[in-house]
Design a protein around this motif. Sequence first.
Motif, PDB file in Angstrom:
ATOM      1  N   PRO B  76       0.827  -1.201   0.000  1.00  0.00           N
ATOM      2  CA  PRO B  76       0.000   0.000   0.000  1.00  0.00           C
ATOM      3  C   PRO B  76       0.868   1.260   0.000  1.00  0.00           C
ATOM      4  CG  PRO B  76      -0.659  -1.523   1.758  1.00  0.00           C
ATOM      5  CD  PRO B  76       0.617  -2.043   1.193  1.00  0.00           C
ATOM      6  N   ARG B  77       0.264   2.361  -0.362  1.00  0.00           N
ATOM      7  CA  ARG B  77       1.006   3.621  -0.437  1.00  0.00           C
ATOM      8  C   ARG B  77       1.551   4.004   0.946  1.00  0.00           C
ATOM      9  NH1 ARG B  77      -1.389   9.514  -2.481  1.00  0.00           N
ATOM     10  NH2 ARG B  77       0.613  10.623  -2.360  1.00  0.00           N
ATOM     11  N   SER B  78       2.750   4.525   0.955  1.00  0.00           N
ATOM     12  CA  SER B  78       3.351   5.008   2.197  1.00  0.00           C
ATOM     13  C   SER B  78       3.913   6.400   1.962  1.00  0.00           C
ATOM     14  CB  SER B  78       4.453   4.058   2.677  1.00  0.00           C
ATOM     15  OG  SER B  78       5.441   3.908   1.676  1.00  0.00           O
ATOM     16  N   CYS B  79       4.219   7.075   3.050  1.00  0.00           N
ATOM     17  CA  CYS B  79       4.787   8.419   2.970  1.00  0.00           C
ATOM     18  C   CYS B  79       5.984   8.496   3.912  1.00  0.00           C
ATOM     19  CB  CYS B  79       3.731   9.455   3.364  1.00  0.00           C
ATOM     20  SG  CYS B  79       4.347  11.144   3.346  1.00  0.00           S
ATOM     21  N   VAL B  80       7.114   8.939   3.402  1.00  0.00           N
ATOM     22  CA  VAL B  80       8.332   8.958   4.206  1.00  0.00           C
ATOM     23  C   VAL B  80       8.964  10.342   4.204  1.00  0.00           C
ATOM     24  CG1 VAL B  80      10.732   8.133   4.314  1.00  0.00           C
ATOM     25  CG2 VAL B  80       8.884   6.520   3.903  1.00  0.00           C
ATOM     26  N   GLY B  81       9.279  10.805   5.398  1.00  0.00           N
ATOM     27  CA  GLY B  81      10.058  12.032   5.549  1.00  0.00           C
ATOM     28  C   GLY B  81      11.395  11.709   6.192  1.00  0.00           C
ATOM     29  N   LEU B  82      12.427  12.364   5.756  1.00  0.00           N
ATOM     30  CA  LEU B  82      13.771  12.087   6.273  1.00  0.00           C
ATOM     31  C   LEU B  82      14.321  13.343   6.943  1.00  0.00           C
ATOM     32  CD1 LEU B  82      16.229  10.159   6.405  1.00  0.00           C
ATOM     33  CD2 LEU B  82      16.934  11.084   4.180  1.00  0.00           C
ATOM     34  N   ILE B  83      14.692  13.212   8.202  1.00  0.00           N
ATOM     35  CA  ILE B  83      15.309  14.325   8.930  1.00  0.00           C
ATOM     36  C   ILE B  83      16.819  14.158   8.848  1.00  0.00           C
ATOM     37  CG2 ILE B  83      15.573  15.421  11.180  1.00  0.00           C
ATOM     38  CD1 ILE B  83      12.740  14.483  11.827  1.00  0.00           C
ATOM     39  N   CYS B  84      17.499  15.199   8.394  1.00  0.00           N
ATOM     40  CA  CYS B  84      18.946  15.138   8.220  1.00  0.00           C
ATOM     41  C   CYS B  84      19.602  16.119   9.183  1.00  0.00           C
ATOM     42  CB  CYS B  84      19.324  15.495   6.790  1.00  0.00           C
ATOM     43  SG  CYS B  84      18.700  14.293   5.610  1.00  0.00           S
TER      44      CYS B  84
END
Lengths: 301, 284
Positions: B76-84
């Motif tokens: 299923p669709r997912s959403c990812v955010g990356l903190i750098c």
Amino acid sequence: MRFHFLLTNHFRYGCFRIEDICVPIATGLGELGHIVTYGFDDDVPPWPAVNLLVENFNNPAVVDQMARLKAGPQRYCFGVVGHEDIADAAIFDNPSFPDRRRNLERALTLADFGWTIVPCEYGALAGGERMRFLEFGYARSLRHNASLPRDIDVLFYGELGGRRLPLFNALVGRGLKVEASFGLLPAFFVQDLIDRAKIVADIGRADGLRFLTPTRICAALHRGATVMSEQIDRGPLAKLYRYAAPVTIDDFVETAVAVAQSGRAPEIGQKARELFAVETSMAASLLRAMTLPLFAELAAA
Amino acid sequence: MHFHFQLANHYYGGLSQIEDIVTPVVWGLRALGHRVTMGILPQLPNWPSVVLLLEYFAYEPAINSFLAWRSDTSLPRSCVGLICTEDLDDALVMNNPEHPGRRENLLRAFPYCDFVWPIVPSGYDAYVNAERLAFLDYGYIDALRLEGWPTAQRDIDVLFYGSINERRRAVMEGLTARGLNVAATRGALPSYIARNLMGRAKLVLDMKRADPVIYTSPSRICAALQQGATVVSELFDTSRLRFLYDYTEACEFGDIVERCVDLARSPDVVERGLAARERFSRGT
């Protein structure tokens, strides 16, 4: 008085594992008006400060340091905090920690006093007569009203290990959302998990244990979680079953499923916390554990 | 919205070192009314939940499982955010043999992220499209406010916030030689000890770990300010992060010892930090 946790023997990752031991003691002492500090290595304040050493002296360095300082011209005060059952062979006869028992026994002979949070038999050891049972209890400053939705059904507090893992898997198999603190997650993470948990599972790591884990139960109670504790303890710590629902390991899964699905877990946890707050007090427990003449001398210093 | 911090790539030693980075984001999002969870187990929520990752893909299994998950079109669709949190060009971090592949694996991850939040203004725009990139300024959060000790009980003159290396040790020895009582958080102390030390300190010292570093540490400065500490920051950052110096007693490397000595003996040393926190709470 100043109480100084000297934690050299736990640096660095061990310090994360003893937070549930140190913080309630520090908080109770703070509520009694004492100053509590933490330090390592040569940061050992002399009398009339009280240096508190949390047991696990497999590495003898801090016990050697106690011996050196005790033999020197300046006066020092040391207290040992015991947190394990000295009859538990998995702890004290563990080949991974071959010197743990021997160095505890050395430390007891050097220490001015000791507090044990499990009521085991220190009396037979040299210096054991100076040990006092420290009953963990409620501290107002540790109370935390979670604002998070309780979306975890069951949280296993501690390492999963071979005894808890089948229970974990069985609950997952019943469709519950289950998490674990794995024993090594830092407090900001574990506290978040407790705040989201309907039930905190307090299950022994091995068969044959005699004592509940007061640190674990108290940490969960302060945050209003419902605690389910394995029914193993018949000693003074069994009082904690008034606030933590006793359950046998065979009944654990069914009971946890029923409670998690009942919708009543938050209410049960809050009622347990209120009873815990009325009936126990960390500060009062500390006062009882400070009945040795030493503390009168310290107070007068 | 629901944000889920997936922190398995930091398990377990690394988790002890990211509290100052993670908790402001967690409580900042909660202050906005969002639901925030954290976990290390592999089950991840689907869209419209947001999975937040904190950069650290030094080891191949971590990046490979991430790329495999994001490439699997059957899911299923997912959403990812990356903190750098790091400077992409800081060789001490990104080309450190103890963390092999960290930079390369980060660059591999970018195309698989829905958005990227850097907390240092390094050159992320060279790798991430503007519509997926947003700088995350650290600021004040009421939920993380803590109180220090009364002035009379502050027995530590200067607390080094971070690990002690050769560069910092030189300053530490300079302060000790001037008669100040100096302590350090050593980089990996749990917060119940670090906060105790900070509460006892008249000054919290924020120094960069090495000469080539060009960005200050917003997470460290903010953690100290939240506790009302008087922060002495090494003055070197010319980027947008320099606004944080407005809330610290900033000075250049060569002046740190004298500045600390003067401040530690100043009768208003504690009040300066409390006033800085009020400015921080109003300005950020």
